[in-house]
Design a protein around this motif. Sequence first.
Motif, PDB file in Angstrom:
ATOM      1  N   LYS A 150     -80.543 -94.843 -17.732  1.00 35.43           N
ATOM      2  CA  LYS A 150     -79.378 -94.461 -16.865  1.00 35.43           C
ATOM      3  C   LYS A 150     -77.985 -94.678 -17.591  1.00 35.43           C
ATOM      4  N   TYR A 151     -77.772 -96.037 -18.222  1.00 38.11           N
ATOM      5  CA  TYR A 151     -76.534 -96.459 -18.706  1.00 38.11           C
ATOM      6  C   TYR A 151     -76.083 -95.167 -19.953  1.00 38.11           C
ATOM      7  N   LYS A 153     -77.147 -92.094 -20.402  1.00 35.90           N
ATOM      8  CA  LYS A 153     -77.446 -90.578 -20.100  1.00 35.90           C
ATOM      9  C   LYS A 153     -76.153 -90.031 -19.915  1.00 35.90           C
ATOM     10  N   PRO A 154     -75.083 -90.580 -19.193  1.00 39.38           N
ATOM     11  CA  PRO A 154     -73.817 -89.888 -19.066  1.00 39.38           C
ATOM     12  C   PRO A 154     -73.358 -89.021 -20.333  1.00 39.38           C
ATOM     13  N   ASP A 157     -75.458 -86.118 -21.211  1.00 39.73           N
ATOM     14  CA  ASP A 157     -75.250 -85.014 -20.094  1.00 39.73           C
ATOM     15  C   ASP A 157     -73.887 -84.248 -20.520  1.00 39.73           C
ATOM     16  N   ARG A 158     -73.074 -85.145 -20.952  1.00 39.64           N
ATOM     17  CA  ARG A 158     -71.742 -84.369 -21.147  1.00 39.64           C
ATOM     18  C   ARG A 158     -71.603 -83.751 -22.395  1.00 39.64           C
ATOM     19  N   SER A 179     -74.061 -98.029 -25.556  1.00 35.44           N
ATOM     20  CA  SER A 179     -73.787 -98.369 -24.123  1.00 35.44           C
ATOM     21  C   SER A 179     -75.027 -99.017 -23.210  1.00 35.44           C
ATOM     22  N   ARG A 182     -75.262-102.723 -24.334  1.00 32.03           N
ATOM     23  CA  ARG A 182     -74.363-103.393 -23.902  1.00 32.03           C
ATOM     24  C   ARG A 182     -74.573-103.965 -22.656  1.00 32.03           C
ATOM     25  N   SER A 183     -75.522-103.078 -21.670  1.00 30.73           N
ATOM     26  CA  SER A 183     -75.563-103.208 -20.258  1.00 30.73           C
ATOM     27  C   SER A 183     -76.971-103.577 -20.021  1.00 30.73           C
ATOM     28  N   LEU A 231     -58.768 -93.426 -22.191  1.00 33.34           N
ATOM     29  CA  LEU A 231     -58.351 -93.988 -20.822  1.00 33.34           C
ATOM     30  C   LEU A 231     -56.825 -94.097 -20.685  1.00 33.34           C
TER      31      LEU A 231
ATOM     32  N   GLU B 148     -75.726 -96.851  -6.702  1.00 30.61           N
ATOM     33  CA  GLU B 148     -76.169 -96.174  -8.083  1.00 30.61           C
ATOM     34  C   GLU B 148     -75.158 -96.587  -8.881  1.00 30.61           C
ATOM     35  N   LYS B 150     -75.552 -97.939 -12.265  1.00 28.75           N
ATOM     36  CA  LYS B 150     -75.849 -98.003 -13.820  1.00 28.75           C
ATOM     37  C   LYS B 150     -74.915 -96.743 -14.641  1.00 28.75           C
ATOM     38  N   TYR B 151     -75.091 -95.513 -13.796  1.00 26.03           N
ATOM     39  CA  TYR B 151     -74.458 -94.488 -15.086  1.00 26.03           C
ATOM     40  C   TYR B 151     -72.865 -94.848 -15.088  1.00 26.03           C
ATOM     41  N   LYS B 153     -71.409 -97.823 -15.274  1.00 26.30           N
ATOM     42  CA  LYS B 153     -71.198 -99.313 -15.590  1.00 26.30           C
ATOM     43  C   LYS B 153     -70.607 -99.191 -17.002  1.00 26.30           C
ATOM     44  N   PRO B 154     -71.052 -98.620 -17.956  1.00 21.90           N
ATOM     45  CA  PRO B 154     -70.595 -98.891 -19.321  1.00 21.90           C
ATOM     46  C   PRO B 154     -69.252 -98.722 -19.456  1.00 21.90           C
ATOM     47  N   VAL B 175     -63.050 -92.526 -13.464  1.00 25.35           N
ATOM     48  CA  VAL B 175     -63.897 -91.926 -14.557  1.00 25.35           C
ATOM     49  C   VAL B 175     -65.433 -92.373 -14.633  1.00 25.35           C
ATOM     50  N   ASP B 178     -66.843 -90.316 -11.742  1.00 23.46           N
ATOM     51  CA  ASP B 178     -66.910 -88.827 -12.383  1.00 23.46           C
ATOM     52  C   ASP B 178     -68.633 -88.824 -13.082  1.00 23.46           C
ATOM     53  N   SER B 179     -68.808 -90.027 -14.238  1.00 28.00           N
ATOM     54  CA  SER B 179     -69.966 -89.888 -14.780  1.00 28.00           C
ATOM     55  C   SER B 179     -70.977 -90.296 -13.737  1.00 28.00           C
ATOM     56  N   ARG B 182     -71.921 -86.852 -11.936  1.00 30.78           N
ATOM     57  CA  ARG B 182     -72.545 -85.845 -12.741  1.00 30.78           C
ATOM     58  C   ARG B 182     -74.138 -86.214 -12.903  1.00 30.78           C
ATOM     59  N   SER B 183     -74.414 -87.339 -12.771  1.00 35.82           N
ATOM     60  CA  SER B 183     -75.805 -87.787 -13.075  1.00 35.82           C
ATOM     61  C   SER B 183     -77.005 -87.839 -11.854  1.00 35.82           C
TER      62      SER B 183
END
Lengths: 243, 243
Positions: A150-151, A153-154, A157-158, A179, A182-183, A231, B148, B150-151, B153-154, B175, B178-179, B182-183
Amino acid sequence: MTYCVAMHLADGLVFVSDSRTNAGIDHIATFRKLFTFGTPGERLIVLQTAGNLATSQSVVNLLKQRLGSTLVNLDSVPTLYDATALVAETIREVVARDGAPLAGNTDLTCSFLVGGQIAGQPPALYSIYPQGNFIQATEDTPFLQLGESKYGKPILDRNLKHDTSLEEALRCALVSFDSTIRSNLSVGMPLDLLVYHTDSLILPAGYRVTEDDEYYEGVRRQWAAGLHEVLEKLPAPPAAYNV
Amino acid sequence: MTYCVAMHLADGLVFVSDSRTNAGIDHIATFRKLFTFGTPGERLIVLQTAGNLATSQSVVNLLKQRLGSTLVNLDSVPTLYDATALVAETIREVVARDGAPLAGNTDLTCSFLVGGQIAGQPPALYSIYPQGNFIQATEDTPFLQLGESKYGKPILDRNLKHDTSLEEALRCALVSFDSTIRSNLSVGMPLDLLVYHTDSLILPAGYRVTEDDEYYEGVRRQWAAGLHEVLEKLPAPPAAYNV
């Protein structure tokens, strides 16, 4: 835990695996999770593993031992699909063998990614579930993950499309690993990576990315700084947001 | 599923929640998960919820009904710590009441984030586990998540520090949402957000971000484009990588 990602792109295949295994948080070790089979000019089959280490090691050992034997093996299967079915069958064999004497509920299952190319056929990439059935990567979904997915995947995906170049896909994978590492403490360096160009039919040497790898360190630093800059540049919220 | 994030920063507190609930993937609805209690000039208490909707709604209803009563309530508790303990106790009360007649294994638990400020005390932010115990955000770990997590958190791990400004923290949260959206299909718009400035002791109106919100849409677009650009600018791997 584990994190593995594999990609089936227009130009070829990309594989990246971490190498940390753990039994509880105080029993951590380094084991390679990326394995290569095949014959130059004829076939390349890459395996990536997650789940019970005893099972996945046994599966890889049995697949190696049986090469050249009269049993169906990874050098004799006619297609990548059949290679994947053979790996799945070998997982079931090991789980049945090691599970039968166990009264308790030890989880012996594992998952595999299987990718590669056999001469005369297009490359292919499959993901074997712990239950033994499997799915294939397609143009719509060009990447498959194992483990702590999961960490990281974004970013995939993007940015990852079927026609993404192998080099950009690899950078994307490295960022995805950064990513994740780190998590989640249970995903760790070094990383094993392998990039395969369609129809090259070589067995690529791949590369091991260690903690002190200069390029990876540069990617991590540049990514963190770039992200922070994006950001910072986002516009301020309008008055309605009541900030 | 649900995604909520709350931040305790040097300048104040930031809360963002999604509003999607689901029972199975074919039973989806929109419910607010962010609630405000308090009295201007005296106290602000913000609750965010995840988990069983019947339980979390009952908890919020009971907390509201008891305001002004002789029972201990959110207007009378002397500290944010006591407010959090009261919410946890109310969760246990509802789970016990609704769970007792149930023979099956329906999961009635829920999680809460509790943040705010009471006059004369510093702001505080807590996370109540489904088991009823709770932890507090600190300078080292200035954000807490529900659902949810994890997506998204980074981006928080990388960019959120105790001294991040409220405005930048909010952009970072958007942001992160948004991540996640999306997931994970089970996290969805609209978003409810609330930003509180330390010692203002007002009950901020907050804001609901809908699908067609121009600012959020711009943030999403600019973030995706910026990320892609950072990825493109990363240097090519050295020859040793065998790409």
